[in-house]
Design a protein around this motif. Sequence first.
Motif, short mmCIF file in Angstrom:
data_model
loop_
_atom_site.label_atom_id
_atom_site.label_comp_id
_atom_site.label_asym_id
_atom_site.label_seq_id
_atom_site.Cartn_x
_atom_site.Cartn_y
_atom_site.Cartn_z
N PHE A 13 0.84 -1.21 0.00
CA PHE A 13 0.00 0.00 0.00
C PHE A 13 0.87 1.25 0.00
O PHE A 13 0.53 2.27 -0.61
CB PHE A 13 -0.95 0.02 1.21
N GLU B 267 3.84 2.56 -14.68
CA GLU B 267 2.50 1.97 -14.60
C GLU B 267 1.39 2.98 -14.37
O GLU B 267 0.65 2.91 -13.39
CB GLU B 267 2.47 0.89 -13.51
N SER B 268 1.27 3.93 -15.30
CA SER B 268 0.18 4.89 -15.15
C SER B 268 -1.13 4.32 -15.67
O SER B 268 -2.20 4.78 -15.27
CB SER B 268 0.53 6.19 -15.88
N GLU C 211 -9.80 -3.13 -7.69
CA GLU C 211 -9.59 -1.94 -6.86
C GLU C 211 -8.11 -1.60 -6.75
O GLU C 211 -7.72 -0.43 -6.77
CB GLU C 211 -10.15 -2.16 -5.45
N HIS C 212 -7.28 -2.65 -6.64
CA HIS C 212 -5.84 -2.43 -6.52
C HIS C 212 -5.30 -1.71 -7.76
O HIS C 212 -4.54 -0.74 -7.66
CB HIS C 212 -5.14 -3.77 -6.33
N LEU C 213 -5.73 -2.18 -8.94
CA LEU C 213 -5.28 -1.52 -10.17
C LEU C 213 -5.97 -0.18 -10.35
O LEU C 213 -5.41 0.76 -10.90
CB LEU C 213 -5.63 -2.38 -11.40
N GLY C 214 -7.20 -0.11 -9.86
CA GLY C 214 -8.02 1.07 -10.15
C GLY C 214 -8.59 0.93 -11.54
O GLY C 214 -8.02 0.27 -12.41
N GLY C 215 -9.75 1.57 -11.74
CA GLY C 215 -10.32 1.57 -13.09
C GLY C 215 -10.92 0.23 -13.47
O GLY C 215 -11.49 -0.46 -12.63
N ARG C 216 -10.77 -0.14 -14.74
CA ARG C 216 -11.37 -1.37 -15.25
C ARG C 216 -10.58 -2.57 -14.80
O ARG C 216 -9.35 -2.52 -14.72
CB ARG C 216 -11.37 -1.37 -16.78
N PHE D 278 -15.47 3.72 -16.23
CA PHE D 278 -15.58 3.69 -14.75
C PHE D 278 -15.51 5.09 -14.18
O PHE D 278 -15.05 6.02 -14.84
CB PHE D 278 -14.47 2.80 -14.14
N ILE E 277 -7.09 7.92 2.15
CA ILE E 277 -6.93 7.44 0.77
C ILE E 277 -7.41 5.99 0.66
O ILE E 277 -8.10 5.62 -0.30
CB ILE E 277 -5.45 7.59 0.33
N ASP F 264 -7.70 5.32 -5.90
CA ASP F 264 -6.75 4.45 -6.58
C ASP F 264 -5.86 5.28 -7.51
O ASP F 264 -5.91 6.51 -7.49
CB ASP F 264 -7.49 3.34 -7.33
N ARG F 265 -5.06 4.60 -8.32
CA ARG F 265 -4.08 5.30 -9.14
C ARG F 265 -4.69 6.07 -10.32
O ARG F 265 -4.00 6.78 -11.03
CB ARG F 265 -2.98 4.34 -9.60
N HIS F 266 -6.01 5.93 -10.50
CA HIS F 266 -6.70 6.73 -11.52
C HIS F 266 -7.42 7.93 -10.89
O HIS F 266 -7.96 8.76 -11.60
CB HIS F 266 -7.71 5.87 -12.27
#
Lengths: 384, 384
Positions: free
Chosen positions: A169, A254-255, A345-350, B42, B104, B110-112
């Motif tokens: 984290f 890794e954006s 959730e960890h990756l975020g997004g899709r 998303f 957070i 998340d990263r997005h």
Amino acid sequence: MEYIHQNFDVNFKYGVHFSSHLFDPANTCLSAFLESRADAAFQKKLLVILDGGVAAAHPGLPDQITRYLSAVRGFQPAPEIITISGGESVKNDLPLVFSLVDAIDKYGIDRHSYVIGIGGGSLLDLVGFVAAISHRGVKHIRIPTTVLSQNDSGVGVKNGVNYKGKKNFLGSFAPPSAVFNDSHFLTTLDSRDWRSGMVEAVKVALIRDTAFFEWIEEKAVALTSGDMPGMQYLIFRCAELHVAHIGGGGDPFESGSSRPLDFGHWSAHKLEQLTSFSLRHGEAVAIGIALDSVYSFLLGWLDEASMYRIISVLKNMQLPVWHPLLEKQDGRPSPVVAGLEEFREHLGGRLTISLLKAIGTGAETHHMDLDLLYAAADICKKLQ
Amino acid sequence: MEYIHQNFDVNFKYGVHFSSHLFDPANTCLSAFLESRADAAFQKKLLVILDGGVAAAHPGLPDQITRYLSAVRGFQPAPEIITISGGESVKNDLPLVFSLVDAIDKYGIDRHSYVIGIGGGSLLDLVGFVAAISHRGVKHIRIPTTVLSQNDSGVGVKNGVNYKGKKNFLGSFAPPSAVFNDSHFLTTLDSRDWRSGMVEAVKVALIRDTAFFEWIEEKAVALTSGDMPGMQYLIFRCAELHVAHIGGGGDPFESGSSRPLDFGHWSAHKLEQLTSFSLRHGEAVAIGIALDSVYSFLLGWLDEASMYRIISVLKNMQLPVWHPLLEKQDGRPSPVVAGLEEFREHLGGRLTISLLKAIGTGAETHHMDLDLLYAAADICKKLQ
């Protein structure tokens, strides 16, 4: 409305060096690197953080390191080598993070000086994080001592520690100044670490390099029995593929959501956590690769023969291809399958999952069919 | 010995937007930026961390922010705006770092997703650090609310918090996704913050831009009296010069020892600390600029008339040009002068101090003559 546009590139470069007996006085691999970074105008400092397990397996190592580093021109080692335990648990210890920050302060490690981490992937993740946040980033050198860290995490650009039970984290992207892979450290690994570390090579071969997979397939039994020249090649080629992906993949920090190198990892992370890390990372990834390879077959992406070849390689390495936690538990969902949403959730997004189109060709999906996933798990159970 | 070479560039870009009344529903500056980053697949999340001093000076602001962000398509604001105190002391609070990391986690940033910091430079330094270490870096947006943060720190790439009394000991380089300078926030600044914030413009003009110095010189009295259009131009040009230096100076993440933008800062950092931050940063830098300008004159680098012009500008801004701590204390060295070695340690490597060759032309030295420095301090005392 007025507007100022900022736009710049930052270049990152580092070498991954392969050697043996790094701290032998006759071995100039590390000393030549350091001396090439010396500055005539001032002394730079060195702070070594060493895995206690490695120290125990190599008696005399701390003294050898001290003697070696004291002879490097232009550098002044700190008066102590800091020895800490290795393994995943070292990443759960926030007070340890701050005690290492304190050591950086105490020994005057500035932005021209180097912190040297020697140990497995967990220790290197911790040391990299400490270096990254001290003085807005002091330089660090990685000396990975396990198959897994020499061929994968140790040659990459990530660091991190766990926080409140959440893996990595806290962390950042901070490329090392250099990596030194010393094959002599592999000679004292226990058999589980030796074998399970090879699975990242299987993974990267499956998504990127058919010929490398075929080489691994041919050598799997010999490698598992301790073939050192074979292991050195496996580590070199695996590290080379990882380094090429990070540097050439267009997204080193890794954006986006795409993580092709995480093939087999979504279920593996969850399995490690659910088994309180009694499964090695490589063992969990073996199960994850088996599951996602069979799923790729059921989806019609991967042919049946290729699927069987993948399972065979893992079994020839004496690695598991199934775990009871992949099944529904008393009619409730498998806790691993339930972890898919956590992974998103960890990756975020899709949701983005790496699968296989063929041996050597990875591909991504944004949807996992749960019935098909349970069917894949059932096939893994039968094939184990 | 085998070897793998890693080499890649990471591109960083962001805009610094200038506006007023950012959270007015009719102002699309921020919403247009966010919507340009939306993803149809998303919802992205937003977490606002707001300076309590700004909230107190602008009643109704939190509600206005909530209404504004709720209307942005593709984004979901967290259910609360987190309000914390501003000022340097906020950077001394390690438990606060972790409570913001917890937020957070709690709100699934998340990263997005984006963390939005609204406040002065200290709050932005803290929020930037929290964002940088969570999930290996979540995106952050800066909304600086003071002259100093709008023209200098807020538009840059650094973050940090203090640790065990050491300024910015923990921190990183992590460019924001965007910066929004809202001139309306300046209307509620107290007079000391309004005046002292201008000193970074004097600094950057002195080392880089003669014409800008001459403009400041002509406008100094009016600016000090509250000329808002003048202040808006001063902030824009100062931010532009800082942004250009960071992006075009070849070392955005400061891997070397050279810090031309730190002109006047070596003594200022020490003065702030020795006065327990009762001196504002800008006031301390005014003293530092005066000292190093006079020193540049005594060294024969800067002509006498230029030195007097610099002192006059600072005095016209009602800023201090001397402090008793610059003198020897009962025969012992001045604690500020003694701080030179600490500054060297902070940078690491050789001592590197920015001085002036002329108005608009900075230059560096690696040696400070202490007798000359005391003589310079003495002249500052007489000119105050």
